[in-house]
Design a protein around this motif. Structure first.
Motif, PDB file in Angstrom:
ATOM      1  N   GLY A 457      38.216  -1.284  41.522  1.00 17.75           N
ATOM      2  CA  GLY A 457      39.171  -0.779  39.827  1.00 17.75           C
ATOM      3  C   GLY A 457      39.942  -1.413  39.623  1.00 17.75           C
ATOM      4  N   GLY A 458      40.646  -0.522  39.027  1.00 18.93           N
ATOM      5  CA  GLY A 458      41.604  -1.143  38.042  1.00 18.93           C
ATOM      6  C   GLY A 458      42.866  -1.167  38.998  1.00 18.93           C
ATOM      7  N   GLY A 459      42.415  -0.341  39.920  1.00 17.09           N
ATOM      8  CA  GLY A 459      43.786  -0.497  41.027  1.00 17.09           C
ATOM      9  C   GLY A 459      45.168   1.401  40.419  1.00 17.09           C
ATOM     10  N   ILE A 460      45.934   1.479  41.406  1.00 18.47           N
ATOM     11  CA  ILE A 460      46.622   2.076  40.732  1.00 18.47           C
ATOM     12  C   ILE A 460      47.904   1.274  40.494  1.00 18.47           C
ATOM     13  CG2 ILE A 460      49.219   3.964  41.512  1.00 18.47           C
ATOM     14  CD1 ILE A 460      46.688   4.162  43.979  1.00 18.47           C
ATOM     15  N   ASN A 461      48.808   2.609  39.216  1.00 19.54           N
ATOM     16  CA  ASN A 461      50.370   1.465  38.390  1.00 19.54           C
ATOM     17  C   ASN A 461      51.451   2.420  38.937  1.00 19.54           C
ATOM     18  OD1 ASN A 461      52.396   1.012  36.468  1.00 19.54           O
ATOM     19  ND2 ASN A 461      51.023   1.094  35.161  1.00 19.54           N
ATOM     20  N   LEU A 466      56.471   6.099  40.130  1.00 16.13           N
ATOM     21  CA  LEU A 466      57.158   6.017  39.739  1.00 16.13           C
ATOM     22  C   LEU A 466      58.305   6.629  38.825  1.00 16.13           C
ATOM     23  CD1 LEU A 466      59.215   5.468  42.253  1.00 16.13           C
ATOM     24  CD2 LEU A 466      59.926   3.010  41.320  1.00 16.13           C
ATOM     25  N   ALA A 467      57.713   5.930  37.856  1.00 18.84           N
ATOM     26  CA  ALA A 467      58.210   7.035  36.894  1.00 18.84           C
ATOM     27  C   ALA A 467      57.940   8.488  36.817  1.00 18.84           C
ATOM     28  CB  ALA A 467      57.679   6.292  35.441  1.00 18.84           C
ATOM     29  N   LYS A 468      56.644   8.756  36.743  1.00 24.50           N
ATOM     30  CA  LYS A 468      56.445  10.310  36.780  1.00 24.50           C
ATOM     31  C   LYS A 468      57.400  10.610  38.383  1.00 24.50           C
ATOM     32  CE  LYS A 468      53.716  13.486  34.991  1.00 24.50           C
ATOM     33  NZ  LYS A 468      53.217  13.732  33.571  1.00 24.50           N
ATOM     34  N   ALA A 469      57.153  10.327  39.033  1.00 20.97           N
ATOM     35  CA  ALA A 469      57.607  11.229  40.403  1.00 20.97           C
ATOM     36  C   ALA A 469      59.791  11.309  39.612  1.00 20.97           C
ATOM     37  CB  ALA A 469      57.915  10.388  41.032  1.00 20.97           C
ATOM     38  N   ILE A 470      60.012  10.074  39.207  1.00 21.76           N
ATOM     39  CA  ILE A 470      61.794  10.588  38.876  1.00 21.76           C
ATOM     40  C   ILE A 470      61.614  11.635  37.595  1.00 21.76           C
ATOM     41  CG2 ILE A 470      63.124   9.194  37.108  1.00 21.76           C
ATOM     42  CD1 ILE A 470      62.584   6.764  38.921  1.00 21.76           C
ATOM     43  N   GLN A 477      66.725   8.139  40.437  1.00 25.33           N
ATOM     44  CA  GLN A 477      66.886   7.219  39.609  1.00 25.33           C
ATOM     45  C   GLN A 477      67.020   5.774  41.117  1.00 25.33           C
ATOM     46  OE1 GLN A 477      65.339   5.896  36.735  1.00 25.33           O
ATOM     47  NE2 GLN A 477      65.014   4.093  37.776  1.00 25.33           N
ATOM     48  N   ASP A 478      68.230   5.788  42.142  1.00 21.44           N
ATOM     49  CA  ASP A 478      69.123   5.404  42.811  1.00 21.44           C
ATOM     50  C   ASP A 478      68.162   5.203  44.199  1.00 21.44           C
ATOM     51  OD1 ASP A 478      71.730   5.245  41.139  1.00 21.44           O
ATOM     52  OD2 ASP A 478      72.181   6.809  42.394  1.00 21.44           O
ATOM     53  N   GLN A 479      67.464   6.178  44.251  1.00 19.61           N
ATOM     54  CA  GLN A 479      66.488   6.450  45.360  1.00 19.61           C
ATOM     55  C   GLN A 479      65.453   5.357  45.196  1.00 19.61           C
ATOM     56  OE1 GLN A 479      65.777  10.587  45.754  1.00 19.61           O
ATOM     57  NE2 GLN A 479      66.943  11.462  47.543  1.00 19.61           N
ATOM     58  N   ALA A 480      64.730   5.381  43.773  1.00 19.89           N
ATOM     59  CA  ALA A 480      63.489   4.443  43.093  1.00 19.89           C
ATOM     60  C   ALA A 480      63.749   3.515  43.901  1.00 19.89           C
ATOM     61  CB  ALA A 480      62.772   4.850  42.037  1.00 19.89           C
ATOM     62  N   SER A 481      64.853   3.015  43.676  1.00 15.48           N
ATOM     63  CA  SER A 481      65.285   0.927  43.483  1.00 15.48           C
ATOM     64  C   SER A 481      64.808   0.779  44.919  1.00 15.48           C
ATOM     65  CB  SER A 481      66.653   1.234  42.921  1.00 15.48           C
ATOM     66  OG  SER A 481      67.489   1.572  43.807  1.00 15.48           O
ATOM     67  N   ASN A 482      64.751   1.989  46.312  1.00 16.35           N
ATOM     68  CA  ASN A 482      65.077   1.504  47.571  1.00 16.35           C
ATOM     69  C   ASN A 482      63.444   1.850  48.328  1.00 16.35           C
ATOM     70  OD1 ASN A 482      67.363   0.328  47.514  1.00 16.35           O
ATOM     71  ND2 ASN A 482      68.398   3.003  47.480  1.00 16.35           N
ATOM     72  N   LEU A 483      62.462   2.349  47.218  1.00 14.64           N
ATOM     73  CA  LEU A 483      61.361   2.390  47.636  1.00 14.64           C
ATOM     74  C   LEU A 483      60.412   1.582  47.826  1.00 14.64           C
ATOM     75  CD1 LEU A 483      60.831   5.744  45.790  1.00 14.64           C
ATOM     76  CD2 LEU A 483      61.264   5.592  48.139  1.00 14.64           C
ATOM     77  N   SER A 484      59.261   1.529  48.912  1.00 20.10           N
ATOM     78  CA  SER A 484      58.907   0.289  48.912  1.00 20.10           C
ATOM     79  C   SER A 484      57.230   1.070  48.234  1.00 20.10           C
ATOM     80  CB  SER A 484      58.584   0.153  50.851  1.00 20.10           C
ATOM     81  OG  SER A 484      57.903   1.388  50.970  1.00 20.10           O
ATOM     82  N   GLU A 486      54.566   0.826  49.834  1.00 18.34           N
ATOM     83  CA  GLU A 486      54.177   2.691  49.763  1.00 18.34           C
ATOM     84  C   GLU A 486      54.224   3.279  49.288  1.00 18.34           C
ATOM     85  OE1 GLU A 486      52.678   3.618  54.591  1.00 18.34           O
ATOM     86  OE2 GLU A 486      53.313   2.112  54.196  1.00 18.34           O
ATOM     87  N   ASP A 487      55.758   4.022  50.121  1.00 18.98           N
ATOM     88  CA  ASP A 487      56.655   5.073  50.032  1.00 18.98           C
ATOM     89  C   ASP A 487      56.438   5.587  48.169  1.00 18.98           C
ATOM     90  OD1 ASP A 487      58.071   4.779  52.048  1.00 18.98           O
ATOM     91  OD2 ASP A 487      58.858   3.537  51.499  1.00 18.98           O
ATOM     92  N   ILE A 488      55.325   4.698  47.347  1.00 22.92           N
ATOM     93  CA  ILE A 488      55.555   5.097  46.132  1.00 22.92           C
ATOM     94  C   ILE A 488      54.329   5.687  46.147  1.00 22.92           C
ATOM     95  CG2 ILE A 488      55.126   4.065  43.509  1.00 22.92           C
ATOM     96  CD1 ILE A 488      56.971   1.580  44.000  1.00 22.92           C
ATOM     97  N   TYR A 489      53.447   5.251  46.204  1.00 23.10           N
ATOM     98  CA  TYR A 489      51.551   5.747  46.692  1.00 23.10           C
ATOM     99  C   TYR A 489      51.716   6.558  46.798  1.00 23.10           C
ATOM    100  CZ  TYR A 489      50.349   0.977  45.488  1.00 23.10           C
ATOM    101  OH  TYR A 489      50.276  -0.551  44.303  1.00 23.10           O
ATOM    102  N   SER A 490      53.084   7.215  48.609  1.00 24.69           N
ATOM    103  CA  SER A 490      53.094   8.097  49.084  1.00 24.69           C
ATOM    104  C   SER A 490      53.652   9.810  48.326  1.00 24.69           C
ATOM    105  CB  SER A 490      53.440   7.959  49.988  1.00 24.69           C
ATOM    106  OG  SER A 490      54.850   8.072  49.971  1.00 24.69           O
ATOM    107  N   LEU A 491      53.938   8.636  47.266  1.00 28.44           N
ATOM    108  CA  LEU A 491      54.113  10.326  46.310  1.00 28.44           C
ATOM    109  C   LEU A 491      53.213  10.623  45.628  1.00 28.44           C
ATOM    110  CD1 LEU A 491      56.864   8.495  43.885  1.00 28.44           C
ATOM    111  CD2 LEU A 491      57.347  10.342  46.104  1.00 28.44           C
ATOM    112  N   LEU A 492      52.534  10.594  45.834  1.00 26.34           N
ATOM    113  CA  LEU A 492      50.134  10.668  45.088  1.00 26.34           C
ATOM    114  C   LEU A 492      50.219  12.208  45.684  1.00 26.34           C
ATOM    115  CD1 LEU A 492      48.748   7.941  44.406  1.00 26.34           C
ATOM    116  CD2 LEU A 492      48.959   8.985  42.364  1.00 26.34           C
ATOM    117  N   PHE A 493      50.941  11.800  46.809  1.00 24.18           N
ATOM    118  CA  PHE A 493      50.586  13.085  47.374  1.00 24.18           C
ATOM    119  C   PHE A 493      51.389  14.713  47.553  1.00 24.18           C
ATOM    120  CE2 PHE A 493      48.548   9.927  49.515  1.00 24.18           C
ATOM    121  CZ  PHE A 493      47.213   9.881  49.990  1.00 24.18           C
TER     122      PHE A 493
END
Length: 680
Positions: A457-461, A466-470, A477-484, A486-493
């Motif tokens: 499919g279209g993959g994950i945006n 990240l915007a929703k997690a913030i 915002q500072d932590q978000a700039s350092n996330l890899s 994989e870390d961003i995708y792990s927020l889905l859980f």
């Protein structure tokens, strides 16, 4: 007859037949001209009808009987298989499954199936009126009924027609709420015998007297009364729901008898002429050899209650503990005879362990087999074209794991169908095929089972995630700039996290994924996600092969012994204390050019111990969770050993890092460490 003793067998076999019907309907939808599949569905429905009638589940028997009528018309090529017919068969199968589940939960198996019955009746009767003239309608109606007479009965019917008598085929349906079916049938027979002679009944008179039939029965009668009068008289009998009386002509009788003979011969299909039946995504030729092998296998197998298997596993676990104890005593006593006996016992118990563990192993197909239907329905609901490709369905895992992993996989598949696969127009615009593909794979790797769900499919945006997690306060915002990535995708859980703009009937990407993660980790597994924009998404679930007897590394810290499952360990190593550095207040070591944290069991469990010298070597167990690593500091490596997991119940319910305990050969209790808890 007391049928309660057969209830468990009835439930097991009913579920098997319903699953077979479901799988074959999916295959039939792709291959509507394959009559072999129709025959398979008909046999399952027929068997289920007989079982249900014997057990007294009338609604089950009635619905399967109507399914038989439709299928018989199809297999005799008197009804063209249209998509809406398959939809109705699917709905009826769902109703049957709901009734069986009600029986499983202690219910009566009764349900409101009038709509299903009516739909199937319209299909069976309505199609014949559209396709045949009035003269052919009678023959079509008879041909889908159990009209089968022997040579003697046939000659009697022919002579009766020549003598000017009327020969009629009569179908009588008794109301579903009737409590005295046999009595109502007796009244019908008594009425018919007053106005003619009954030549044949289906079921037999003896079976009807014992109520060994569903709500309908069929009668061939010779009479001077015309069919309209007979139909009116029978319809006036109390609790009769429907009556159909059809006149049999000489030509029809001769033709139907010939058709019956041809059908009987046609059923004996040679192995070399069998067509491949598409089951799931595997082409498997259905031949006489396959059937013979299946029958041979079935005759050499028995059903065993799962509780008995659990008891066997527990007893074997106790024997395993005693074996370890004997091995330890033998090493201390050093008697040749004792050592040889213990070694032989170890060999035998290892073989026994393999057999005992395999008894609990089931192919993952028992979990996967419900997904093709689910994806089919999801695709129709979402108005998308989706193909599910399953591989590795023969992969085996513990029955306990198989029972628990189904729901998490359902949610991941729904996510792929709903939010992963794009709509047809969007796929075509992106240069993709109109049909989206979801791959469901299972495979072994060591003592682990891996299940992958990958869509194109279209993959994950990632930016939207990240915007929703913030916005939800999960990260700053500072932590978000350092996330890899994989870390961003792990927020889905994260609990309650979702990027869906609106809630659909299925799910939005992220809804309930925290539940998936919790369930998988409760089974000792991991789940991770990979995604590429415009290419697709892959969820990977890692599970232990079994959760009752595992191989673990025994370690010691001060006077306490612990067990760490080998499936969680990358390797063991030894480092100098001066190599342990403090980074932002966290003890770390350099491991393969990476800085990883160090956990001390001595400190974590607050075990009183001696203060180590600065230049002492310290033993480390390197553990992994997904792509993350950490080191667990221990005093001593005792060795690798097979251990039996024992639940601690409420005693250590609040201790996340302890998943259970085991009894060692010397009688000591060792806690089993869940290294995943250290990563949180």
């Amino acid at each position: 007859m007391n049928v309660d003793q057969y209830l468990s067998i009835f439930i097991d076999e009913s579920l098997e037949h319903l699953q077979s019907i479901n799988a074959n309907l999916l295959s039939l939808e792709q291959n509507p001209d394959d009559l072999d599949i129709v025959h398979s569905i008909f046999r399952s429905a027929h068997t289920l009808k007989g079982m249900s009638a014997t057990m007294g589940y009338e609604d089950l028997a009635s619905l399967t009987h109507q399914m038989e009528n439709v299928l018989d018309r199809v297999r005799n090529k008197q009804l063209e298989l249209e998509p809406y017919i398959i939809d109705e068969l699917f709905k009826s199968n769902d109703a049957l499954q709901a009734m069986v589940q009600d029986i499983v939960q202690g219910g009566t198996g009764r349900a409101e199936v009038a709509a299903n019955l009516q739909s199937l009746k319209l299909i069976a009767n309505g199609e014949s009126r559209e396709q045949h003239a009035s003269g052919e309608e009678e023959k079509a109606e008879l041909s889908h009924s159990p009209f089968d007479v022997d040579e003697y009965q046939y000659s009697v019917l022919i002579r009766s027609l020549e003598a000017g008598f009327g020969v009629y085929f009569t179908e009588v349906v008794i109301r579903g709420d009737s409590l005295l079916k046999a009595a109502r049938a007796y009244m019908v027979f008594q009425l018919l015998e007053k106005h003619g002679e009954v030549i044949k009944s289906t079921p037999s008179v003896e079976e009807i007297e014992q109520e060994m039939f569903d709500r309908s029965f069929f009668v061939v009668i010779i009479s001077k009364v015309n069919e309209d009068v007979l139909q009116t008289m029978i319809g006036n009998v109390s609790e009769i729901e429907a009556v159909k009386v059809s006149r049999i002509t000489r030509g029809t009788l001769i033709e139907l008898k010939g058709q019956h003979q041809e059908t009987t011969i046609a059923k004996e299909i040679p192995a070399e002429t069998a067509k491949p039946a598409r089951i799931g995504n595997l082409d498997k030729p259905v031949t006489a050899v396959n059937v013979s092998a299946a029958v041979a296998t079935a005759s050499r197998s028995i059903r065993v209650d799962l509780d008995r298997l659990d008891a066997l596993i527990n007893l074997f676990g106790e024997m395993l503990i005693d074996r370890v104890r004997l091995e330890q005593l033998a090493s201390e006593i050093r008697r040749t005879e004792l050592t040889e006996t213990v070694e032989h016992m170890s060999l035998v118990s290892n073989s026994l362990q393999d057999i005992v563990m395999k008894l609990r192993m089931v192919p993952i197909d028992t979990v996967f087999n419900r997904f093709p239907r689910m994806i089919r329905d999801a695709a129709k609901t979402l108005d998308k074209k989706i193909e599910l490709i399953m591989t590795g369905v023969e992969t085996e895992l513990d029955r306990t794991v198989a029972d628990e992993i189904g729901d998490p996989l359902v949610h991941l598949l729904r996510n792929s169908a709903d939010h992963g696969i794009e709509r047809t127009a969007d796929r075509i615009a992106a240069g993709k095929s109109a049909t989206g593909t979801i791959h469901l794979r299972a495979f072994h790797s060591g003592n682990l089972v891996f299940i992958e769900i990958e869509d194109d499919g279209g993959g994950i945006n990632g930016e939207a995630v990240l915007a929703k997690a913030i916005q939800n306060g999960l990260v700053t915002q500072d932590q978000a700039s350092n996330l890899s990535e994989e870390d961003i995708y792990s927020l889905l859980f994260a609990s309650g996290f979702s990027t869906a703009g609106q809630v659909s009937d299925l799910s939005g990407r992220g809804v309930g994924l925290d539940v998936v993660k919790t369930k998988v980790e409760s089974l000792g597994g991991h789940v991770r996600v990979e995604s590429r924009r415009g290419i697709g998404t892959k969820f990977s679930v890692q599970l232990p092969l079994t959760i009752s007897i595992i191989t673990a590394l025994l370690v010691q810290t001060d006077s306490e012994k612990y067990a760490i499952p080998l499936s969680m360990i990358v390797e063991t190593t030894s480092v100098r204390m001066d190599q342990v550095r403090s980074v932002h207040g966290i003890r770390t070591i350099c491991y393969r050019n990476s800085i990883i944290p160090v956990i001390s069991l001595l400190d974590h469990f607050k075990i009183p111990g001696e203060v180590r010298l600065y230049n002492d070597n310290v033993n480390m167990v390197v553990a992994r969770k997904a792509d993350k690593l950490l080191a667990i500091e221990v005093d001593e490596f005792i060795g690798q050993q097979e251990i039996v997991l024992k639940s601690l119940g409420k005693f250590l319910a609040g201790t996340d890092v302890v998943s259970g305990a085991t009894i060692l050969g010397d009688g000591q209790v060792a806690l089993i460490i869940d290294t995943d808890a250290f990563f949180q």
